[in-house]
Design an enzyme around this catalytic site. Sequence first.
Site, PDB file in Angstrom:
ATOM      1  CD  GLU A 174       6.872 -10.494  51.656  1.00 57.18           C
ATOM      2  OE1 GLU A 174       7.252 -10.842  50.539  1.00 57.18           O
ATOM      3  OE2 GLU A 174       6.388 -11.299  52.474  1.00 57.18           O
ATOM      4  CB  CYS A 224       3.791  -2.337  58.683  1.00 63.15           C
ATOM      5  SG  CYS A 224       5.261  -2.814  57.757  1.00 63.15           S
ATOM      6  CB  ALA A 227      -6.221  -6.454  75.411  1.00 64.99           C
ATOM      7  CE  LYS A 250      20.466  -1.209  55.618  1.00 65.36           C
ATOM      8  NZ  LYS A 250      19.027  -0.982  55.455  1.00 65.36           N
ATOM      9  CE  LYS A 265       1.686  -5.048  53.570  1.00 60.58           C
ATOM     10  NZ  LYS A 265       2.102  -6.110  54.453  1.00 60.58           N
ATOM     11  CE  LYS A 290       6.211  -9.016  65.401  1.00 64.28           C
ATOM     12  NZ  LYS A 290       5.749  -9.490  64.097  1.00 64.28           N
ATOM     13  CG  PHE A 302      -3.440  -9.816  64.512  1.00 61.98           C
ATOM     14  CD1 PHE A 302      -2.742  -8.631  64.415  1.00 61.98           C
ATOM     15  CD2 PHE A 302      -2.877 -10.968  63.985  1.00 61.98           C
ATOM     16  CE1 PHE A 302      -1.503  -8.587  63.803  1.00 61.98           C
ATOM     17  CE2 PHE A 302      -1.629 -10.939  63.375  1.00 61.98           C
ATOM     18  CZ  PHE A 302      -0.950  -9.745  63.273  1.00 61.98           C
ATOM     19  N   GLY A 329       1.950  -0.722  66.822  1.00 62.68           N
ATOM     20  CA  GLY A 329       2.990   0.236  66.444  1.00 62.68           C
ATOM     21  C   GLY A 329       3.801  -0.376  65.328  1.00 62.68           C
ATOM     22  NE  ARG A 336       3.628 -13.788  60.874  1.00 65.06           N
ATOM     23  CZ  ARG A 336       3.378 -14.943  61.482  1.00 65.06           C
ATOM     24  NH1 ARG A 336       2.562 -14.974  62.517  1.00 65.06           N
ATOM     25  NH2 ARG A 336       3.945 -16.065  61.084  1.00 65.06           N
TER      26      ARG A 336
HETATM   27  N1  LIG Z   1       9.105  -4.262  57.508  1.00 68.42           N
HETATM   28  C1  LIG Z   1       8.024  -5.011  57.317  1.00 68.42           C
HETATM   29  O1  LIG Z   1       7.624  -5.800  58.185  1.00 68.42           O
HETATM   30  C2  LIG Z   1       7.277  -4.932  56.016  1.00 68.42           C
HETATM   31  C3  LIG Z   1       6.375  -5.957  55.686  1.00 68.42           C
HETATM   32  C4  LIG Z   1       5.712  -5.873  54.460  1.00 68.42           C
HETATM   33  C5  LIG Z   1       5.906  -4.790  53.633  1.00 68.42           C
HETATM   34  N2  LIG Z   1       6.767  -3.795  54.013  1.00 68.42           N
HETATM   35  C6  LIG Z   1       6.977  -2.681  53.081  1.00 68.42           C
HETATM   36  O2  LIG Z   1       8.197  -2.898  52.391  1.00 68.42           O
HETATM   37  C7  LIG Z   1       8.849  -1.649  52.091  1.00 68.42           C
HETATM   38  C8  LIG Z   1      10.249  -1.649  52.665  1.00 68.42           C
HETATM   39  O3  LIG Z   1      10.170  -1.767  54.074  1.00 68.42           O
HETATM   40  P1  LIG Z   1      11.432  -2.145  54.962  1.00 68.42           P
HETATM   41  O4  LIG Z   1      10.907  -2.345  56.358  1.00 68.42           O
HETATM   42  O5  LIG Z   1      12.217  -3.223  54.313  1.00 68.42           O
HETATM   43  O6  LIG Z   1      12.268  -0.770  54.892  1.00 68.42           O
HETATM   44  P2  LIG Z   1      13.813  -0.552  55.255  1.00 68.42           P
HETATM   45  O7  LIG Z   1      13.940   0.879  55.568  1.00 68.42           O
HETATM   46  O8  LIG Z   1      14.231  -1.574  56.269  1.00 68.42           O
HETATM   47  O9  LIG Z   1      14.608  -0.888  53.898  1.00 68.42           O
HETATM   48  C9  LIG Z   1      14.545  -0.102  52.764  1.00 68.42           C
HETATM   49  C10 LIG Z   1      15.930  -0.043  52.135  1.00 68.42           C
HETATM   50  O10 LIG Z   1      15.839   0.636  50.884  1.00 68.42           O
HETATM   51  C11 LIG Z   1      17.041   1.341  50.702  1.00 68.42           C
HETATM   52  N3  LIG Z   1      16.852   2.347  49.650  1.00 68.42           N
HETATM   53  C12 LIG Z   1      16.159   3.504  49.682  1.00 68.42           C
HETATM   54  N4  LIG Z   1      16.214   4.132  48.490  1.00 68.42           N
HETATM   55  C13 LIG Z   1      16.961   3.354  47.675  1.00 68.42           C
HETATM   56  C14 LIG Z   1      17.406   3.465  46.328  1.00 68.42           C
HETATM   57  N5  LIG Z   1      17.051   4.505  45.583  1.00 68.42           N
HETATM   58  N6  LIG Z   1      18.181   2.486  45.831  1.00 68.42           N
HETATM   59  C15 LIG Z   1      18.542   1.424  46.591  1.00 68.42           C
HETATM   60  N7  LIG Z   1      18.156   1.272  47.868  1.00 68.42           N
HETATM   61  C16 LIG Z   1      17.375   2.223  48.408  1.00 68.42           C
HETATM   62  C17 LIG Z   1      17.341   1.898  52.092  1.00 68.42           C
HETATM   63  O11 LIG Z   1      18.702   2.255  52.220  1.00 68.42           O
HETATM   64  C18 LIG Z   1      16.967   0.701  52.968  1.00 68.42           C
HETATM   65  O12 LIG Z   1      18.059  -0.144  53.219  1.00 68.42           O
HETATM   66  C19 LIG Z   1       7.920  -0.567  52.677  1.00 68.42           C
HETATM   67  O13 LIG Z   1       7.048  -0.145  51.670  1.00 68.42           O
HETATM   68  C20 LIG Z   1       7.145  -1.316  53.741  1.00 68.42           C
HETATM   69  O14 LIG Z   1       5.897  -0.736  54.007  1.00 68.42           O
HETATM   70  C21 LIG Z   1       7.466  -3.849  55.181  1.00 68.42           C
END
Ligand SMILES: NC(=O)c1ccc[n+]([C@@H]2O[C@H](COP(=O)([O-])OP(=O)(O)OC[C@H]3O[C@@H](n4cnc5c(N)ncnc54)[C@H](O)[C@@H]3O)[C@@H](O)[C@H]2O)c1
Length: 435
Positions: free
Chosen positions: A151, A260, A252, A35, A204, A320, A249, A257, A154
């Site tokens: 965070e 989150c 229907a 990545k 959150k 989505k 929100f 899914g 969306r």
């Molecule tokens: N995706 C969303 O819409 C959203 C919105 C709000 C909050 N969140 C929260 O944010 C957090 C992250 O979600 P995401 O969707 O970005 O996940 P993601 O899987 O897309 O990204 C997480 C990243 O962290 C990296 N990672 C894991 N362990 C690591 C380490 N030790 N050192 C460095 N990098 C590491 C992974 O390789 C990955 O690239 C979760 O807790 C999620 O619930 C997500």
Amino acid sequence: MDIAIIGSGYVGLVTGACFADVRHSVICVDNDQRKIENLQNGVIPLYEPGLEEVVHRNVSANRLRFTTSTAEGVDESQIVFIAVPTPPQPDGSVDLTYIEKVAREISEVLKEYRVIVDKSTVPVKTGEKVADTIRRYAKGSVEFDVVSNPEFLREGCAVADLMNPDRIVIGSNSDRALSLMKKVYEPFMAPIMVTDMNSAELIKHAANSFLALKISYINAMSAICEASGADVERVADGIGADKRIGRSFLNAGLGYGGSCFPKDVAAFVAISDELGVPFTLLKEVQRINQNQMDRFIKKIKDTLWVLKDKRIAVWGLTFKPDTDDVRNSVAIDLVAQLLREGAIVRAYDPKGADKVAEYNLCEGVVLAKSALEAVEDAEALVLANEWNEFQSVDFVQVRKKMHTPLLFDGRNLFDPVTMKELGFIYHGIGRALAR
Ligand SMILES: NC(=O)c1ccc[n+]([C@@H]2O[C@H](COP(=O)([O-])OP(=O)(O)OC[C@H]3O[C@@H](n4cnc5c(N)ncnc54)[C@H](O)[C@@H]3O)[C@@H](O)[C@H]2O)c1
């Protein structure tokens, strides 16, 4: 400000890019070497509208860079954000191993005062445990503060959400940390809400659970509409016009899914159980959500009878529209169920097909290159998510290409009357009368 973001996924990368765009200096860290190499070579590992442009602009301006080294991130920043996954465990509780590992990694390289900010979605009291962990593993006594900053972006409009947030929640009782955090967010000119750390963490889970509850509320209503001959779209308009309720929100569909809502609702159920105050309302939210998919599959089976060898087209695979994220997508659950029944499924998604193929998510599905290719000779078309593109498809062509004009609209995207006029037999959600 000098900022490090540990975890450069959907949240971390977009947050890092937007922080850089308001002139902070940002290092995005990830332990996924491929990545990081891709990002260093200008290849964006995920689809999010507008993101590529923001990343490229800020890399060119030397405000955004990428590394696999947590030490580099911590060394060169005043503030370190954690945005790593918090996936669910089989019992619904949160797997906090990623957070704990990052806390240890930070402690090992911490030399002077840093603000450690938890942006991942975590159970209440996690911040306290992160602070304990850093203290336990730190080499000698070193000053730091842990802050919760959940965070709310969306996916699909993450850049816009980050640049124009409804509110910024900062959970901390350290004046030193708060003044640095306010500097980070000052350029966004959004309301800043300061709370204690536990309240910020709860906000959150409470927000996501409430949104899931709204979705399940209207989905339960859709079953009542079907049983009574009412139209759930009119009911949603009627109640949504009330400012105390709001229309968003209340669509229907096939249920919620994604990466989150299902995990956050399950986590909140587990957290409340652990705290000895079971939030049983949320169990009903989960039950309605599951039931919604079951009812939809039954609708397809009631019409097509035996699914074995039936040629079914599915539009939409991502969880989505406007994202390539296929994690926990109900569209994929739907395809998997149709395949299990022996149907021949040809699916199309504008951005999700590559990830479905990469992770082999629906073994046996045929991935079409266009919406029209998917419906060739199909005995039914199922709409599983609502990309704009699907609204502008020429349905005269769709009708001509299909073997049988059956349309199952899992998102109530199409007008039932128009579809009937075009020669389709239309089945929506909670639209028994369909005007
Ligand atoms: N995706 C969303 O819409 C959203 C919105 C709000 C909050 N969140 C929260 O944010 C957090 C992250 O979600 P995401 O969707 O970005 O996940 P993601 O899987 O897309 O990204 C997480 C990243 O962290 C990296 N990672 C894991 N362990 C690591 C380490 N030790 N050192 C460095 N990098 C590491 C992974 O390789 C990955 O690239 C979760 O807790 C999620 O619930 C997500």
